[in-house]
Design a protein around this motif. Structure first.
Motif, PDB file in Angstrom:
ATOM      1  N   ASP A   1       0.814  -1.209   0.000  1.00 46.01           N
ATOM      2  CA  ASP A   1       0.000   0.000   0.000  1.00 46.01           C
ATOM      3  C   ASP A   1       0.852   1.264   0.000  1.00 46.01           C
ATOM      4  OD1 ASP A   1      -2.375  -1.466   0.049  1.00 46.01           O
ATOM      5  OD2 ASP A   1      -2.370  -1.580   2.237  1.00 46.01           O
ATOM      6  N   ASP A   2       2.177   1.091  -0.122  1.00 50.41           N
ATOM      7  CA  ASP A   2       3.053   2.269  -0.070  1.00 50.41           C
ATOM      8  C   ASP A   2       4.111   2.241  -1.173  1.00 50.41           C
ATOM      9  OD1 ASP A   2       4.669   0.229   0.784  1.00 50.41           O
ATOM     10  OD2 ASP A   2       5.178   1.128   2.714  1.00 50.41           O
ATOM     11  N   GLY A   3       3.743   1.748  -2.330  1.00 49.30           N
ATOM     12  CA  GLY A   3       4.661   1.760  -3.461  1.00 49.30           C
ATOM     13  C   GLY A   3       5.683   0.655  -3.456  1.00 49.30           C
ATOM     14  N   GLY A   4       5.525  -0.329  -2.563  1.00 50.42           N
ATOM     15  CA  GLY A   4       6.429  -1.471  -2.546  1.00 50.42           C
ATOM     16  C   GLY A   4       7.450  -1.470  -1.437  1.00 50.42           C
ATOM     17  N   PHE A   5       7.453  -0.443  -0.587  1.00 52.52           N
ATOM     18  CA  PHE A   5       8.435  -0.404   0.498  1.00 52.52           C
ATOM     19  C   PHE A   5       8.099  -1.410   1.591  1.00 52.52           C
ATOM     20  CE2 PHE A   5       8.629   3.791  -1.506  1.00 52.52           C
ATOM     21  CZ  PHE A   5       9.981   3.835  -1.835  1.00 52.52           C
ATOM     22  N   ASP A   6       6.830  -1.702   1.758  1.00 49.63           N
ATOM     23  CA  ASP A   6       6.393  -2.727   2.702  1.00 49.63           C
ATOM     24  C   ASP A   6       5.423  -3.659   1.991  1.00 49.63           C
ATOM     25  OD1 ASP A   6       7.592  -1.856   5.342  1.00 49.63           O
ATOM     26  OD2 ASP A   6       6.482  -0.043   4.809  1.00 49.63           O
ATOM     27  N   TRP A   7       5.535  -4.955   2.315  1.00 51.64           N
ATOM     28  CA  TRP A   7       4.695  -5.959   1.673  1.00 51.64           C
ATOM     29  C   TRP A   7       4.053  -6.846   2.731  1.00 51.64           C
ATOM     30  CZ3 TRP A   7       4.097  -5.990  -3.635  1.00 51.64           C
ATOM     31  CH2 TRP A   7       5.020  -5.234  -4.361  1.00 51.64           C
ATOM     32  N   GLU A   8       2.833  -7.289   2.432  1.00 49.66           N
ATOM     33  CA  GLU A   8       2.183  -8.280   3.267  1.00 49.66           C
ATOM     34  C   GLU A   8       1.717  -9.437   2.390  1.00 49.66           C
ATOM     35  OE1 GLU A   8      -1.367  -6.930   5.099  1.00 49.66           O
ATOM     36  OE2 GLU A   8      -2.327  -6.310   3.234  1.00 49.66           O
ATOM     37  N   SER A   9       1.755 -10.627   2.946  1.00 54.85           N
ATOM     38  CA  SER A   9       1.312 -11.805   2.214  1.00 54.85           C
ATOM     39  C   SER A   9      -0.200 -11.925   2.296  1.00 54.85           C
ATOM     40  CB  SER A   9       1.968 -13.061   2.792  1.00 54.85           C
ATOM     41  OG  SER A   9       1.524 -14.214   2.124  1.00 54.85           O
ATOM     42  N   GLN A  10      -0.821 -12.281   1.173  1.00 53.71           N
ATOM     43  CA  GLN A  10      -2.263 -12.483   1.141  1.00 53.71           C
ATOM     44  C   GLN A  10      -2.575 -13.941   0.820  1.00 53.71           C
ATOM     45  OE1 GLN A  10      -3.828  -9.475  -1.599  1.00 53.71           O
ATOM     46  NE2 GLN A  10      -4.169  -8.111   0.129  1.00 53.71           N
TER      47      GLN A  10
ATOM     48  N   ASP B   1     -11.605  -6.233  -3.505  1.00 59.08           N
ATOM     49  CA  ASP B   1     -11.573  -5.529  -2.226  1.00 59.08           C
ATOM     50  C   ASP B   1     -10.143  -5.345  -1.716  1.00 59.08           C
ATOM     51  OD1 ASP B   1     -10.915  -8.089  -1.558  1.00 59.08           O
ATOM     52  OD2 ASP B   1     -12.643  -8.446  -0.248  1.00 59.08           O
ATOM     53  N   GLY B   2      -9.215  -5.156  -2.641  1.00 58.16           N
ATOM     54  CA  GLY B   2      -7.831  -4.930  -2.242  1.00 58.16           C
ATOM     55  C   GLY B   2      -7.099  -6.168  -1.790  1.00 58.16           C
ATOM     56  N   GLY B   3      -7.656  -7.340  -2.067  1.00 61.02           N
ATOM     57  CA  GLY B   3      -6.995  -8.582  -1.702  1.00 61.02           C
ATOM     58  C   GLY B   3      -7.416  -9.159  -0.376  1.00 61.02           C
ATOM     59  N   GLU B   4      -8.373  -8.531   0.287  1.00 63.35           N
ATOM     60  CA  GLU B   4      -8.893  -9.130   1.524  1.00 63.35           C
ATOM     61  C   GLU B   4      -9.457 -10.513   1.225  1.00 63.35           C
ATOM     62  OE1 GLU B   4      -8.766  -8.008   4.615  1.00 63.35           O
ATOM     63  OE2 GLU B   4      -7.626  -6.250   3.975  1.00 63.35           O
TER      64      GLU B   4
END
Length: 661
Positions: free
Chosen positions: A74-83, A116-119
């Motif tokens: 959600d910040d251009g790739g600086f932080d990532w979360e697994s879905q 829904d943004g990957g939820e």
């Protein structure tokens, strides 16, 4: 020529570097379950990234790839979360419509969508089982889309990806890429110079005709904005351009033989292409001329995308993700951690551990792997094995006779003087002074002063020796090529052969106590001894892939790792083996198991994963397996981690005083 274990003679890809697209589609491994394992290196994960795409806002995007990985930023790739994905197969293609909506495609005809943004990701029925390599959408509402894959498969949607129907392509070649200028005009490219063009949204596809000398694999196609110009890239530096929606094509001379893997245009003039050697090319005139950008990364960059003329992302092997904010002139890493292959991992307990690998890489942790820190080894040789007798005294061995020792837990490593240059693949110490090292040409070397001096011991063999393990103060065992098992009852001074009924390559030996020991090797081979190594019997196993390392937490509790990310567990001394799901299918070269959740595995591309709960297993039927020898690793294959600086998010702009009120 002998091949050997881990990084001493590590695995080489079974195909040439240019064959990444063909093999990615033709050889799809079953994705392992991710439950129960957490990535510790690289971060956020180490599976290959096959596609990365961001919305027009340059903040919201996804990356997809091997073993069903889906990452969200959600910040251009600086932080990532697994879905969580409903499909565990490898994902190859990705299209992002906006910050909420995306479509991904992959192996076995898989299409997944989110609104829904990957939820929540929904699995969509396509009616095909072919591996889908790419997906594209066109039109103002982005409801018309197409996905292409193996054996000429083309499927289309008119409702944004919820339902799909197959289109007749008229070819059986593997298709790698698809792009549409609008809802009617599109181009598909694939193997052997295959090119398909449509002017009616895919109702009919017409085969493009290329000269025989240009029938290289065509890996990617992209329309330049909303114009009729499209660019196709392929192997051997092949670049083709059309200005009439694909009716006719002109070759753009690159004068280089690099294999191009992907191409992307952000508008009618600005485009970029990635190459198999990690290089990126850029054009500012719609693809008439291309200039190289020196990224200097060994992992292949399989995918590239720009949100505007300045901001872009690229990604590829070993979880590598890059970002540029200057149009591609400079690139920074969004992923963290080293990507050198790790040959061995060792833990004293649940906290203190070390891992070693390519380019003299040494990593250490004091908190169970939550953080791994590099240690200065002072060498660039590939390191194959590491062993510690306590928190301070440790040794590592590797290529060209390299032996390192430390007396302070690795804060300082000292290179031991040796009079030989044979590659070493195993080391084991019974106390702070007495140890053995083994390797090429039947090499067995012993030390009685903690590694300050080493003396050759007669092994009576010239075969490659893989690993050595003590089974008490004086008894030791060595395993290696052609089913070799050597035993010593005098601390390594003399050795004799143990005869067994196999000539398979033996990679690892471990003893749980003075009597119970295990050996693992080629094609799923596992041996056990109950009498201190006098006799060995073969155990039934559920796999036929190469097994490279075994670690025993107790007499009956052991873990084994090997090719294709396979992990086997036993709780009954090997009477039965069950497969443990992992988060990756990369080759795993080493395992450290201290019981319960204290389990770590390491392997290709710097992969380190730790078990998050006690190892639980599920019995599985025995699959046919793949016959695969352990390949070698050349300098060109070694990924680097210090070549690309790490990206930092831009500082937040300070608000004017009137806005702070």
């Amino acid at each position: 020529m002998h091949t050997a274990r881990h990084i001493a003679r590590p695995r080489r890809a079974l195909v040439a570097s240019g064959c990444v697209v063909v093999c990615a589609l033709a050889c799809v491994a079953v994705a392992a379950q991710t439950r129960g394992w957490v990535w510790q290196n690289p971060l956020p994960q180490g599976n290959a990234i096959n596609a990365v795409r961001f919305a027009a806002d340059k903040r919201h995007g996804w990356a997809v790839g091997g073993d069903g990985v889906v990452l969200r930023s959600d910040d251009g790739g600086f932080d990532w979360e697994s879905q969580q994905s409903p499909a565990k197969t490898t994902l190859y293609g990705l299209f992002v419509k906006d910050k909420k909506t995306a479509v991904a495609v992959g192996a076995r005809g898989v299409v997944i969508t989110t609104e829904d943004g990957g939820e929540r990701w929904a699995l969509r029925e396509t009616g095909v089982k072919d591996h889908l390599a790419a997906v594209a959408f066109a039109g103002d509402d982005l409801r018309h889309g197409w996905a292409v894959g193996t054996y000429g498969c083309v499927v289309a949607t008119e409702d944004g990806g919820r339902t799909w129907r197959q289109q007749a392509s008229g070819v059986r070649a593997h298709l790698y890429s698809v792009s549409f200028a609008d809802e009617k005009t599109g181009v598909v490219v694939g193997a052997g110079g295959t090119m398909l063009v449509t002017s009616d949204g895919g109702a009919t596809w017409k085969a493009g005709v290329l000269p025989e000398e240009l029938k290289f694999p065509l890996t990617s196609v992209a329309f330049a904005g909303k114009s009729s110009r499209a660019v196709v890239v392929g192997y051997a530096g092949l670049i083709l351009r059309t200005d009439d929606g694909g009716a006719s094509w002109t070759r753009v001379e690159l004068f280089r033989q690099i294999d191009l893997l992907s191409v992307f245009f952000v508008d009618e003039r600005n485009g970029w292409a990635t190459a198999a050697d990690g290089e990126i090319l850029t054009t500012a005139d719609g693809g008439d001329t291309w200039l190289p950008v020196a990224v200097k990364t060994a992992p292949r960059l399989k995918t590239i995308q720009f949100a505007d003329a300045q901001t872009g992302w690229a990604a590829g092997s070993d979880g590598l993700i890059l970002r540029t904010d200057d149009g591609g002139l400079g690139w920074r890493r969004l992923s963290e951690g080293g990507r050198e292959d790790l040959a061995d991992i060792f833990f004293l307990d649940g906290s203190r551990g070390w891992a070693v690998g390519a380019r003299g890489r040494v990593l250490a942790t004091e908190n169970g792997g939550r953080r791994w820190s590099p240690q200065l080894s002072g060498v660039t040789s590939k390191l194959a094995h590491v062993f510690f007798v306590n928190a301070t005294h440790g040794w590592a061995v590797g290529d060209a006779g390299t032996i390192l020792r430390t007396e302070n837990g690795g804060v300082l490593w000292e290179k031991c003087e040796t009079d030989f240059t044979y590659d070493l693949s195993g080391v084991h110490f019974v106390d702070e002074r007495h140890g053995l090292a083994v390797g090429a040409h039947g090499t067995i070397d012993a030390t009685e002063d903690g590694g300050a001096t080493w003396h050759r011991r007669a092994s009576n063999t010239v075969t490659w020796l893989e690993e050595v393990s003590f089974a008490g103060e004086r008894r030791a065992f060595v395993v290696g090529a052609q089913g070799t098992i050597l035993k010593s009852d005098d601390g390594g001074a003399t050795w004799h052969f143990i005869e067994i009924d196999t000539k398979e390559w033996l990679y690892s030996v471990a003893f749980a106590d003075a009597r119970r020991g295990y050996i693992v090797g080629q094609r799923g081979l596992i041996l056990r001894t109950d009498d201190g190594g006098g006799k060995w019997k073969q155990l039934e196993t559920p796999v036929r892939v190469n097994l490279f390392s075994i670690s025993a937490a107790s007499t009956n509790d052991a873990l084994v790792v090997g090719d294709q990310g396979r992990i086997l567990s036993t709780r009954d001394g090997g009477a039965t083996w069950a497969e443990v799901g992992t988060a990756t299918s990369v080759p795993l070269y080493s395992v450290a198991y201290r019981g319960g959740a204290n389990a770590w595995v390491a392997g290709r591309g710097g992969a380190i994963l730790r078990r998050t709960d006690s190892v639980s297993t599920v019995s599985i039927p025995r699959p046919p397996g793949l016959k695969r020898d352990k390949p070698k690793l050349t300098t060109d294959d070694v990924p680097t981690s210090t070549d690309i600086p790490h990206a930092l998010p831009p500082p937040e702009k300070k608000k004017p005083p009137e806005e702070q009120r």
